[in-house]
Design an enzyme around this catalytic site. Sequence first.
Site, PDB file in Angstrom:
ATOM      1  N   LYS A  66       0.813  -1.221   0.000  1.00 12.04           N
ATOM      2  CA  LYS A  66       0.000   0.000   0.000  1.00 12.04           C
ATOM      3  C   LYS A  66       0.849   1.275   0.000  1.00 12.04           C
ATOM      4  O   LYS A  66       0.520   2.243  -0.663  1.00 12.04           O
ATOM      5  CB  LYS A  66      -0.924   0.029   1.223  1.00 12.04           C
ATOM      6  CG  LYS A  66      -2.120  -0.892   1.127  1.00 12.04           C
ATOM      7  CD  LYS A  66      -3.042  -0.671   2.313  1.00 12.04           C
ATOM      8  CE  LYS A  66      -4.139  -1.700   2.373  1.00 12.04           C
ATOM      9  NZ  LYS A  66      -5.088  -1.471   3.468  1.00 12.04           N
ATOM     10  N   ASP A  74      -9.787   3.045   2.027  1.00 12.18           N
ATOM     11  CA  ASP A  74      -9.916   2.638   3.436  1.00 12.18           C
ATOM     12  C   ASP A  74     -10.527   3.783   4.248  1.00 12.18           C
ATOM     13  O   ASP A  74     -11.317   3.551   5.177  1.00 12.18           O
ATOM     14  CB  ASP A  74      -8.546   2.275   4.027  1.00 12.18           C
ATOM     15  CG  ASP A  74      -8.063   0.909   3.563  1.00 12.18           C
ATOM     16  OD1 ASP A  74      -8.896   0.076   3.166  1.00 12.18           O
ATOM     17  OD2 ASP A  74      -6.831   0.684   3.598  1.00 12.18           O
ATOM     18  N   GLY A 108      -3.778   3.486  17.056  1.00 10.82           N
ATOM     19  CA  GLY A 108      -2.956   2.961  15.967  1.00 10.82           C
ATOM     20  C   GLY A 108      -2.534   4.074  15.029  1.00 10.82           C
ATOM     21  O   GLY A 108      -3.321   4.988  14.756  1.00 10.82           O
ATOM     22  N   ALA A 109      -1.297   3.999  14.568  1.00  3.06           N
ATOM     23  CA  ALA A 109      -0.772   5.035  13.668  1.00  3.06           C
ATOM     24  C   ALA A 109      -0.038   4.396  12.498  1.00  3.06           C
ATOM     25  O   ALA A 109       0.837   5.003  11.898  1.00  3.06           O
ATOM     26  CB  ALA A 109       0.145   5.981  14.441  1.00  3.06           C
ATOM     27  N   ALA A 159      -3.583   1.646   8.488  1.00  5.82           N
ATOM     28  CA  ALA A 159      -5.019   1.791   8.726  1.00  5.82           C
ATOM     29  C   ALA A 159      -5.285   3.023   9.601  1.00  5.82           C
ATOM     30  O   ALA A 159      -6.223   3.782   9.344  1.00  5.82           O
ATOM     31  CB  ALA A 159      -5.572   0.538   9.395  1.00  5.82           C
ATOM     32  N   GLU A 204       5.737   8.532  19.349  1.00  2.00           N
ATOM     33  CA  GLU A 204       6.257   9.434  18.303  1.00  2.00           C
ATOM     34  C   GLU A 204       5.460   9.293  17.006  1.00  2.00           C
ATOM     35  O   GLU A 204       5.275  10.261  16.277  1.00  2.00           O
ATOM     36  CB  GLU A 204       7.744   9.143  18.009  1.00  2.00           C
ATOM     37  CG  GLU A 204       8.693   9.393  19.173  1.00  2.00           C
ATOM     38  CD  GLU A 204       8.593   8.353  20.286  1.00  2.00           C
ATOM     39  OE1 GLU A 204       8.228   7.186  19.996  1.00  2.00           O
ATOM     40  OE2 GLU A 204       8.852   8.710  21.457  1.00  2.00           O
TER      41      GLU A 204
HETATM   42  P1  NAP Z   1       0.476  -1.597  10.401  1.00  2.00           P
HETATM   43  O1  NAP Z   1       0.709  -0.492   9.420  1.00  2.00           O
HETATM   44  O2  NAP Z   1       1.496  -2.657  10.550  1.00  2.00           O
HETATM   45  O3  NAP Z   1       0.252  -0.889  11.838  1.00  2.00           O
HETATM   46  C1  NAP Z   1       0.101  -1.678  12.991  1.00  2.00           C
HETATM   47  C2  NAP Z   1      -0.367  -0.802  14.154  1.00  2.00           C
HETATM   48  O4  NAP Z   1      -0.659  -1.678  15.246  1.00  2.00           O
HETATM   49  C3  NAP Z   1       0.661   0.198  14.658  1.00  2.00           C
HETATM   50  O5  NAP Z   1      -0.006   1.331  15.161  1.00  2.00           O
HETATM   51  C4  NAP Z   1       1.336  -0.601  15.794  1.00  2.00           C
HETATM   52  O6  NAP Z   1       1.907   0.237  16.803  1.00  2.00           O
HETATM   53  C5  NAP Z   1       0.140  -1.314  16.382  1.00  2.00           C
HETATM   54  N1  NAP Z   1       0.495  -2.541  17.099  1.00  2.00           N
HETATM   55  C6  NAP Z   1       0.880  -3.719  16.568  1.00  2.00           C
HETATM   56  N2  NAP Z   1       1.086  -4.633  17.552  1.00  2.00           N
HETATM   57  C7  NAP Z   1       0.829  -4.010  18.716  1.00  2.00           C
HETATM   58  C8  NAP Z   1       0.853  -4.412  20.081  1.00  2.00           C
HETATM   59  N3  NAP Z   1       1.184  -5.666  20.438  1.00  2.00           N
HETATM   60  N4  NAP Z   1       0.510  -3.510  21.034  1.00  2.00           N
HETATM   61  C9  NAP Z   1       0.149  -2.244  20.672  1.00  2.00           C
HETATM   62  N5  NAP Z   1       0.106  -1.800  19.402  1.00  2.00           N
HETATM   63  C10 NAP Z   1       0.439  -2.660  18.437  1.00  2.00           C
HETATM   64  O7  NAP Z   1      -0.900  -2.349  10.102  1.00  2.00           O
HETATM   65  P2  NAP Z   1      -2.201  -1.749   9.369  1.00  2.00           P
HETATM   66  O8  NAP Z   1      -2.083  -1.980   7.911  1.00  2.00           O
HETATM   67  O9  NAP Z   1      -2.411  -0.369   9.888  1.00  2.00           O
HETATM   68  O10 NAP Z   1      -3.353  -2.736   9.885  1.00  2.00           O
HETATM   69  C11 NAP Z   1      -3.820  -2.703  11.225  1.00  2.00           C
HETATM   70  C12 NAP Z   1      -5.059  -3.585  11.347  1.00  2.00           C
HETATM   71  O11 NAP Z   1      -6.114  -3.028  10.562  1.00  2.00           O
HETATM   72  C13 NAP Z   1      -4.857  -5.022  10.810  1.00  2.00           C
HETATM   73  O12 NAP Z   1      -5.499  -5.907  11.674  1.00  2.00           O
HETATM   74  C14 NAP Z   1      -5.551  -4.992   9.451  1.00  2.00           C
HETATM   75  O13 NAP Z   1      -6.075  -6.266   9.079  1.00  2.00           O
HETATM   76  C15 NAP Z   1      -6.704  -4.030   9.746  1.00  2.00           C
HETATM   77  N6  NAP Z   1      -7.247  -3.401   8.534  1.00  2.00           N
HETATM   78  C16 NAP Z   1      -8.561  -3.589   8.290  1.00  2.00           C
HETATM   79  C17 NAP Z   1      -9.152  -2.999   7.188  1.00  2.00           C
HETATM   80  C18 NAP Z   1     -10.624  -3.204   6.955  1.00  2.00           C
HETATM   81  O14 NAP Z   1     -11.091  -2.921   5.846  1.00  2.00           O
HETATM   82  N7  NAP Z   1     -11.373  -3.676   7.933  1.00  2.00           N
HETATM   83  C19 NAP Z   1      -8.394  -2.215   6.310  1.00  2.00           C
HETATM   84  C20 NAP Z   1      -7.032  -2.027   6.595  1.00  2.00           C
HETATM   85  C21 NAP Z   1      -6.466  -2.639   7.716  1.00  2.00           C
HETATM   86  P3  NAP Z   1       3.437   0.755  16.671  1.00  2.00           P
HETATM   87  O15 NAP Z   1       3.378   1.952  15.770  1.00  2.00           O
HETATM   88  O16 NAP Z   1       3.819   1.075  18.065  1.00  2.00           O
HETATM   89  O17 NAP Z   1       4.229  -0.390  16.085  1.00  2.00           O
END
Ligand code: NAP
Length: 291
Positions: free
Chosen positions: A65, A112, A141-142, A145, A168
Amino acid sequence: MDVYGLLGNPVGHSLSPPMHEAAYEARGMDATYVTFEPDRDALGDAIRGASSLGIAGLNVTIPFKEGAIDHVEPDDLAARIGAVNTIAFPEGGSAGADDRDAVTRPTGHNTDAAGAVRALRERGFADRDDSLDGATAVVVGAGGAGRAIAFGLAEAGATVRVANRTVERATALASEVPDASGHGLDDLPTLLADATVLVNATSVGMESDESIVPSEALHEDLVVMDAVYRPRETRLLRDAAATGATAVDGTWMLLYQGAAAFERWTGRDAPVAAMGRVLRSSFEANTDQER
Ligand code: NAP
């Protein structure tokens, strides 16, 4: 026949093919939707190849993405989010990323953001007196998504508070989103006290039955949406329902981002009822297989 597709790696369990094929059937279109799993360093080649082959439109998922933005002409929202999940190709194909003429480049969009906003509006606020416009929203979350949802909510008129494990990243995102603030996870109880929207945009709740938000911080005035959609009923959503809050599961965001992509590609209203029905049945079939 028009060919649409999804670029990701892996894409094996994607629910997008049945959801989009349901839309084509409902609209009587001669079209199909297939998945592509290019090597991680071959994204540009894949987008150029799709363009040369006359692919009508692509969705983009993990891990492409963010990288896809370098190979398309992003619209304003996708540029601000820094990620693209939908690519539209100009009529008749184009030379793709290396073409100097921006007019012929594929365009990049982020549905999204629109998907999250529509899910909250139609599934969260439908039966309430207040609305998303003017709401105070906490986004946890940052990552990809979190960025899309934070920008989408701000555009929808909400005041956004971002909380993230890595503070940060939360403050950096908040500095880009109008009127937003950035926080650590410890601030969640205070942030939620006067909020009406909570969105989990972390992956917490996907691998294990955990919630990133302490249940005591939830209250009945909240609309709580989880971006996590596997499982559909996460710990956070169960906690939310138990406090009397309105719970919106992540399949709604998935459905409406797909609907927005369909509308971008075809210029027609998406048949969301048909897409939703098939999404839910495919989801259940998939979950059964994984068991
Ligand atoms: P990403 O870019 O890898 O970001 C992951 C996020 O989760 C970061 O903010 C990270 O914090 C946090 N995180 C991960 N493990 C953690 C933990 N153990 N404790 C606290 N925070 C934690 O992933 P993404 O693409 O944003 O996706 C996030 C979720 O959204 C996934 O489950 C994905 O399937 C879902 N999603 C759903 C849709 C939908 O249409 N429903 C669309 C997009 C994504 P740090 O910054 O501190 O690492």
